[in-house]
Design a protein around this motif. Structure first.
Motif, PDB file in Angstrom:
ATOM      1  N   ALA A 222      33.998   4.259 -14.889  1.00 48.31           N
ATOM      2  CA  ALA A 222      32.642   4.438 -15.412  1.00 48.31           C
ATOM      3  C   ALA A 222      31.745   5.211 -14.452  1.00 48.31           C
ATOM      4  O   ALA A 222      30.730   5.775 -14.863  1.00 48.31           O
ATOM      5  N   VAL A 223      32.097   5.238 -13.158  1.00 48.13           N
ATOM      6  CA  VAL A 223      31.299   5.984 -12.187  1.00 48.13           C
ATOM      7  C   VAL A 223      32.050   7.208 -11.668  1.00 48.13           C
ATOM      8  O   VAL A 223      31.672   7.804 -10.646  1.00 48.13           O
ATOM      9  N   GLY A 224      33.127   7.579 -12.361  1.00 48.35           N
ATOM     10  CA  GLY A 224      33.819   8.819 -12.046  1.00 48.35           C
ATOM     11  C   GLY A 224      34.934   8.724 -11.028  1.00 48.35           C
ATOM     12  O   GLY A 224      35.437   9.752 -10.562  1.00 48.35           O
ATOM     13  N   LEU A 225      35.357   7.517 -10.663  1.00 48.12           N
ATOM     14  CA  LEU A 225      36.447   7.361  -9.704  1.00 48.12           C
ATOM     15  C   LEU A 225      37.799   7.320 -10.411  1.00 48.12           C
ATOM     16  O   LEU A 225      37.911   6.833 -11.539  1.00 48.12           O
ATOM     17  N   MET A 226      38.814   7.820  -9.739  1.00 49.05           N
ATOM     18  CA  MET A 226      40.159   7.882 -10.305  1.00 49.05           C
ATOM     19  C   MET A 226      41.063   6.852  -9.621  1.00 49.05           C
ATOM     20  O   MET A 226      41.080   6.751  -8.387  1.00 49.05           O
ATOM     21  N   PHE A 227      41.795   6.095 -10.424  1.00 46.11           N
ATOM     22  CA  PHE A 227      42.754   5.133  -9.881  1.00 46.11           C
ATOM     23  C   PHE A 227      43.806   5.881  -9.073  1.00 46.11           C
ATOM     24  O   PHE A 227      44.366   6.882  -9.513  1.00 46.11           O
ATOM     25  N   GLU A 228      44.092   5.372  -7.868  1.00 42.18           N
ATOM     26  CA  GLU A 228      45.098   5.991  -7.014  1.00 42.18           C
ATOM     27  C   GLU A 228      46.351   5.133  -6.899  1.00 42.18           C
ATOM     28  O   GLU A 228      47.453   5.569  -7.209  1.00 42.18           O
ATOM     29  N   LYS A 229      46.183   3.865  -6.466  1.00 40.71           N
ATOM     30  CA  LYS A 229      47.336   2.995  -6.313  1.00 40.71           C
ATOM     31  C   LYS A 229      46.861   1.565  -6.109  1.00 40.71           C
ATOM     32  O   LYS A 229      45.679   1.307  -5.883  1.00 40.71           O
ATOM     33  N   VAL A 230      47.802   0.629  -6.206  1.00 38.71           N
ATOM     34  CA  VAL A 230      47.512  -0.761  -5.899  1.00 38.71           C
ATOM     35  C   VAL A 230      48.591  -1.289  -4.968  1.00 38.71           C
ATOM     36  O   VAL A 230      49.781  -1.025  -5.159  1.00 38.71           O
ATOM     37  N   ALA A 231      48.160  -1.991  -3.925  1.00 43.24           N
ATOM     38  CA  ALA A 231      49.095  -2.620  -2.994  1.00 43.24           C
ATOM     39  C   ALA A 231      49.059  -4.124  -3.224  1.00 43.24           C
ATOM     40  O   ALA A 231      47.985  -4.718  -3.308  1.00 43.24           O
ATOM     41  N   ARG A 232      50.229  -4.742  -3.329  1.00 45.36           N
ATOM     42  CA  ARG A 232      50.329  -6.175  -3.599  1.00 45.36           C
ATOM     43  C   ARG A 232      50.989  -6.900  -2.426  1.00 45.36           C
ATOM     44  O   ARG A 232      51.797  -7.805  -2.604  1.00 45.36           O
ATOM     45  N   THR A 233      50.622  -6.500  -1.239  1.00 45.61           N
ATOM     46  CA  THR A 233      51.239  -7.065  -0.043  1.00 45.61           C
ATOM     47  C   THR A 233      50.564  -8.354   0.415  1.00 45.61           C
ATOM     48  O   THR A 233      51.122  -9.058   1.266  1.00 45.61           O
ATOM     49  N   LEU A 234      49.393  -8.670  -0.122  1.00 43.37           N
ATOM     50  CA  LEU A 234      48.678  -9.872   0.292  1.00 43.37           C
ATOM     51  C   LEU A 234      49.107 -11.078  -0.544  1.00 43.37           C
ATOM     52  O   LEU A 234      49.545 -10.918  -1.691  1.00 43.37           O
ATOM     53  N   PRO A 235      48.972 -12.282  -0.022  1.00 43.09           N
ATOM     54  CA  PRO A 235      49.435 -13.478  -0.732  1.00 43.09           C
ATOM     55  C   PRO A 235      48.749 -13.711  -2.077  1.00 43.09           C
ATOM     56  O   PRO A 235      49.404 -14.119  -3.043  1.00 43.09           O
TER      57      PRO A 235
END
Length: 244
Positions: A222-235
């Motif tokens: 909604a503010v013009g940002l593009m999804f890049e990636k998600v890291a799931r390394t945290l508990p």
């Protein structure tokens, strides 16, 4: 069963600290932004204000500062893994939005020796904490910044990354805040949201204090940002990267 913890963040229903009268253009922009919100009776943990289909969560202020610096936090949240995931460059300028006492601010500072960490908070009490800790730790590349509920008070094109740890879901004016953060990003700059995983019912956090990747992506788009990636390394949290 593990106790349900209320994550702390520092942007909420506080009086706007900015001074001066709005221009007509600013007033029109404010009215346009406000039309993006809906208002209903507040739930137990929310403020009754809806954005993009999500009720904004209640906040806890400076009186909960001890929770931010609790000794077990690193083990519970594996904050060391988060810092690794950020992959900061020595020259980066990073904004720690909702910095609080500076838990992450002062852990990021050594990673950017030729850069800076801008520790943004809207509560003067937290700015005092930050200034005290800055002196104690001799962190000359840390700069506390007093923002408002709609504006982090960062210059345009001044930062490489904006980090928000368990904070964004409590912003009382998420659209306005993110518009200003996007303006502060340099071309190619990143926004990093660290939020408890709404997709995982085993994460023992109240629902309004969680956020899904899908919901976060919707709101950043909604503010013009593009999804890049998600890291799931945290508990229990995911690290979601967005790019300008």
């Amino acid at each position: 069963m593990k106790l349900i913890l209320l994550p702390l963040a520092l942007f909420g229903l506080l009086t706007d600290l900015s001074c001066g009268q709005s221009t007509g253009r600013e007033s029109t922009a404010s009215q346009t932004a406000d039309s993006l919100y809906q208002y209903r009776d507040a739930s137990r943990d929310g403020i009754g204000k809806q954005y993009q289909g999500r009720e904004i969560a209640q906040v806890m202020g400076h009186l909960g500062a001890d929770w931010l610096d609790r000794p077990e936090r690193e083990q519970e949240e594996r904050t060391d893994l988060l810092l690794d995931a950020l992959a900061l460059k020595p020259t980066d300028v990073v904004a720690d939005i909702g910095a609080g006492t500076g838990y992450f601010t002062f852990r990021m500072a050594p990673a950017v020796p030729q850069g800076r960490v801008l520790a943004v908070d809207i509560q003067p009490e937290m700015i005092e904490y930050l200034n005290e800790n800055r002196k104690k730790q001799k962190a000359s590349n840390v700069q506390p910044v007093l923002g408002t509920i709609t504006d982090p008070k960062l210059p345009p094109n001044s930062i490489d990354m904006a980090l928000m740890v368990d904070a964004y879901h409590e912003f009382s004016h998420p659209y306005e805040m993110m518009r200003q953060i996007v303006k502060a990003l340099r071309p190619g700059g990143r926004v990093v949201l660290v939020e408890y995983r709404a997709e995982d019912p085993s994460v023992p956090i109240k629902p309004l204090h969680k956020m899904s990747v899908r919901q976060a992506t919707r709101e950043m788009k909604a503010v013009g940002l593009m999804f890049e990636k998600v890291a799931r390394t945290l508990p229990q949290q995911h690290i979601i990267f967005f790019k300008k």
